[in-house]
Design a protein around this motif. Structure first.
Motif, PDB file in Angstrom:
ATOM      1  N   SER A   1       0.812  -1.214   0.000  1.00  0.00           N
ATOM      2  CA  SER A   1       0.000   0.000   0.000  1.00  0.00           C
ATOM      3  C   SER A   1       0.849   1.269   0.000  1.00  0.00           C
ATOM      4  O   SER A   1       1.962   1.287   0.534  1.00  0.00           O
ATOM      5  N   ASP A   2       0.287   2.289  -0.622  1.00  0.00           N
ATOM      6  CA  ASP A   2       0.866   3.639  -0.553  1.00  0.00           C
ATOM      7  C   ASP A   2       2.367   3.681  -0.845  1.00  0.00           C
ATOM      8  O   ASP A   2       3.128   4.263  -0.046  1.00  0.00           O
ATOM      9  N   PRO A   3       2.806   3.112  -1.965  1.00  0.00           N
ATOM     10  CA  PRO A   3       4.246   3.192  -2.251  1.00  0.00           C
ATOM     11  C   PRO A   3       4.704   4.588  -2.689  1.00  0.00           C
ATOM     12  O   PRO A   3       5.892   4.879  -2.664  1.00  0.00           O
ATOM     13  N   HIS A   4       3.742   5.432  -3.093  1.00  0.00           N
ATOM     14  CA  HIS A   4       4.083   6.827  -3.460  1.00  0.00           C
ATOM     15  C   HIS A   4       5.315   6.866  -4.373  1.00  0.00           C
ATOM     16  O   HIS A   4       6.301   7.552  -4.089  1.00  0.00           O
ATOM     17  N   LEU A   5       5.220   6.129  -5.485  1.00  0.00           N
ATOM     18  CA  LEU A   5       6.373   5.995  -6.389  1.00  0.00           C
ATOM     19  C   LEU A   5       6.567   7.245  -7.240  1.00  0.00           C
ATOM     20  O   LEU A   5       5.652   8.062  -7.391  1.00  0.00           O
TER      21      LEU A   5
ATOM     22  N   GLY B   1      -3.503   1.617  -3.606  1.00  0.00           N
ATOM     23  CA  GLY B   1      -3.568   3.060  -3.854  1.00  0.00           C
ATOM     24  C   GLY B   1      -2.400   3.891  -3.379  1.00  0.00           C
ATOM     25  O   GLY B   1      -1.518   3.422  -2.680  1.00  0.00           O
ATOM     26  N   ASP B   2      -2.434   5.164  -3.794  1.00  0.00           N
ATOM     27  CA  ASP B   2      -1.280   6.062  -3.670  1.00  0.00           C
ATOM     28  C   ASP B   2      -0.047   5.369  -4.262  1.00  0.00           C
ATOM     29  O   ASP B   2       1.025   5.317  -3.666  1.00  0.00           O
ATOM     30  N   ILE B   3      -0.241   4.890  -5.483  1.00  0.00           N
ATOM     31  CA  ILE B   3       0.851   4.193  -6.175  1.00  0.00           C
ATOM     32  C   ILE B   3       1.852   5.229  -6.681  1.00  0.00           C
ATOM     33  O   ILE B   3       3.061   5.047  -6.581  1.00  0.00           O
TER      34      ILE B   3
ATOM     35  N   ASN C   1      -5.798   9.153  -3.356  1.00  0.00           N
ATOM     36  CA  ASN C   1      -5.835  10.613  -3.506  1.00  0.00           C
ATOM     37  C   ASN C   1      -4.593  11.171  -4.177  1.00  0.00           C
ATOM     38  O   ASN C   1      -4.638  12.261  -4.750  1.00  0.00           O
ATOM     39  N   HIS C   2      -3.469  10.439  -4.128  1.00  0.00           N
ATOM     40  CA  HIS C   2      -2.273  10.923  -4.820  1.00  0.00           C
ATOM     41  C   HIS C   2      -2.211  10.451  -6.277  1.00  0.00           C
ATOM     42  O   HIS C   2      -1.405  10.964  -7.045  1.00  0.00           O
ATOM     43  N   ASP C   3      -3.029   9.467  -6.629  1.00  0.00           N
ATOM     44  CA  ASP C   3      -3.059   8.988  -8.013  1.00  0.00           C
ATOM     45  C   ASP C   3      -4.033   9.804  -8.854  1.00  0.00           C
ATOM     46  O   ASP C   3      -3.770  10.078 -10.020  1.00  0.00           O
TER      47      ASP C   3
ATOM     48  N   VAL D   1     -10.269  -0.909  -1.215  1.00  0.00           N
ATOM     49  CA  VAL D   1     -10.522   0.519  -1.431  1.00  0.00           C
ATOM     50  C   VAL D   1      -9.430   1.290  -0.687  1.00  0.00           C
ATOM     51  O   VAL D   1      -9.102   0.959   0.440  1.00  0.00           O
ATOM     52  N   HIS D   2      -8.861   2.297  -1.331  1.00  0.00           N
ATOM     53  CA  HIS D   2      -7.724   3.014  -0.730  1.00  0.00           C
ATOM     54  C   HIS D   2      -8.057   3.567   0.659  1.00  0.00           C
ATOM     55  O   HIS D   2      -7.259   3.436   1.593  1.00  0.00           O
ATOM     56  N   TYR D   3      -9.221   4.193   0.790  1.00  0.00           N
ATOM     57  CA  TYR D   3      -9.592   4.858   2.053  1.00  0.00           C
ATOM     58  C   TYR D   3     -10.339   3.876   2.954  1.00  0.00           C
ATOM     59  O   TYR D   3     -11.318   3.266   2.511  1.00  0.00           O
TER      60      TYR D   3
ATOM     61  N   GLY E   1      -5.646   1.224   2.715  1.00  0.00           N
ATOM     62  CA  GLY E   1      -4.353   1.834   3.051  1.00  0.00           C
ATOM     63  C   GLY E   1      -4.603   3.251   3.526  1.00  0.00           C
ATOM     64  O   GLY E   1      -5.401   3.477   4.425  1.00  0.00           O
ATOM     65  N   HIS E   2      -3.927   4.220   2.914  1.00  0.00           N
ATOM     66  CA  HIS E   2      -4.168   5.657   3.068  1.00  0.00           C
ATOM     67  C   HIS E   2      -3.714   6.257   4.398  1.00  0.00           C
ATOM     68  O   HIS E   2      -3.197   7.371   4.419  1.00  0.00           O
ATOM     69  N   LEU E   3      -3.917   5.555   5.510  1.00  0.00           N
ATOM     70  CA  LEU E   3      -3.617   6.162   6.812  1.00  0.00           C
ATOM     71  C   LEU E   3      -2.141   6.025   7.198  1.00  0.00           C
ATOM     72  O   LEU E   3      -1.711   6.611   8.197  1.00  0.00           O
ATOM     73  N   HIS E   4      -1.378   5.245   6.425  1.00  0.00           N
ATOM     74  CA  HIS E   4       0.049   5.047   6.701  1.00  0.00           C
ATOM     75  C   HIS E   4       0.277   4.467   8.099  1.00  0.00           C
ATOM     76  O   HIS E   4       1.194   4.881   8.817  1.00  0.00           O
ATOM     77  N   MET E   5      -0.580   3.522   8.463  1.00  0.00           N
ATOM     78  CA  MET E   5      -0.383   2.783   9.710  1.00  0.00           C
ATOM     79  C   MET E   5      -1.098   1.440   9.572  1.00  0.00           C
ATOM     80  O   MET E   5      -1.961   1.279   8.707  1.00  0.00           O
TER      81      MET E   5
HETATM   82 FE   LIG Z   1      -0.582   7.557   1.069  1.00  0.00          FE
END
Ligand SMILES: [Fe+2]
Ligand SMILES: [Fe+2]
Length: 292
Positions: free
Chosen positions: A8-12, A52-54, A83-85, A172-174, A216-220
């Motif tokens: 999740s959330d790799p923010h590539l 998400g947040d790929i 939200n970042h995608d 779902v991301h959120y 994902g999304h919450l980074h925890m």
């Molecule tokens: Fe994220």
């Protein structure tokens, strides 16, 4: 038994680092992905669910760079947006163009069945303070949240009715649920849960084949069960604890495990002293989802 992984959330493809609850080190992601490739190969999963947040930069080139990094893992995967995608009017078009080979249909909302499990993937929209929904950001995004659109809820009900005999997971991301009280800390940063998460949970009550919601999304990391439905929220790869989940699927259950990268230096670079609670407690790190 077969297994799939959740990343999740790799923010590539981001060139900037920052701080969320821990140091958020996007520039280490090419190295993280090389490490993850080796670690994933040992587990030999059927596929990866990328919640998400790929990507973390709003350009077509970044979307393709993120795709190439995901492809470098060498395992089939199912991508979804966060939200970042999905920021610009063009974002979904770029996403579909980049990831089309990984999608069962050319859409950001889709379902698929793998062996004995069915998956439904959602794409919530931005929700502004006045309650209006928009697929991308228009104007200042401060105070915005995210909600599953009425159209997607109808699609979900149709899909669940058509696959009523198959144990199902929603991706779902959120998260549909809030951060549990046990995780709360003074000064904790909370990225926010689905604005209509309660509505989604209520809808899912009518479909007992739905056993879990993966986000994902919450980074925890946390795992909570609400009315018999298990919600699994998984942290972000560029932020402590830089972990991913393993789901071992049996006929009657799914066993959930949490793994760090084999190179622990990524996690230690991100950790801010006293903020290791984002890894979750014992109950947030392993779990069992009953399928029968
Ligand atoms: Fe994220
Ligand atoms: Fe996010």
């Amino acid at each position: 038994m077969w297994r799939f992984l959740q990343v999740s959330d790799p923010h590539l493809a981001s060139l900037t680092d920052g701080q969320w609850n821990n140091n958020f080190i996007c520039t280490m992601m090419p190295d993280v992905m090389r490490c993850l490739r080796r670690d994933v190969a040992k587990l030999d999963p059927d596929f990866i669910l990328a919640t998400g947040d790929i990507v973390s930069q709003d350009t077509r080139d970044a979307m393709f760079a993120a795709r190439d990094l995901m492809d470098s893992l060498g395992v089939p995967y199912y991508p979804m947006g966060g939200n970042h995608d999905f920021v610009l009017p063009e974002s979904r078009e770029w996403f579909l163009e980049a990831f089309r080979a990984h999608l069962p249909v050319l859409d950001t909302v889709y379902s698929f069945t793998h062996k004995n499990l069915h998956f439904c993937v959602l794409d919530p929209w931005w929700q502004w303070k006045d309650g209006t929904l928009c697929p991308y950001i228009e104007g200042p995004s401060a105070g915005a949240s995210w909600a599953v659109t009425p159209h997607q809820l109808r699609w979900l009900e149709d899909d669940l009715q058509a696959h009523s005999t198959l144990p199902t997971l929603i991706a779902v991301h959120y998260p549909a649920v809030q951060i549990p009280a046990r995780m709360q800390r003074p000064g904790m940063r909370n990225a926010g849960s689905l604005a209509n998460g309660a509505l989604l949970i209520e809808l899912l009550k009518g479909y007992p084949q739905v056993k879990g919601v993966i986000s994902g999304h919450l980074h925890m990391n946390f795992i909570v069960t609400v009315n018999g439905l298990t919600h699994i929220v998984t942290g972000s790869l560029p932020e402590y604890p830089t972990e991913y989940r393993e789901y071992q699927v049996y006929d009657d259950r799914i066993e959930v495990f949490t793994h760090g990268l084999s190179d622990p230096s990524f996690a230690s670079r991100s950790l801010i002293s006293g903020k290791d609670w984002t890894q979750g407690e014992v109950e947030d790190r392993t779990g069992i989802i009953r399928l029968t």
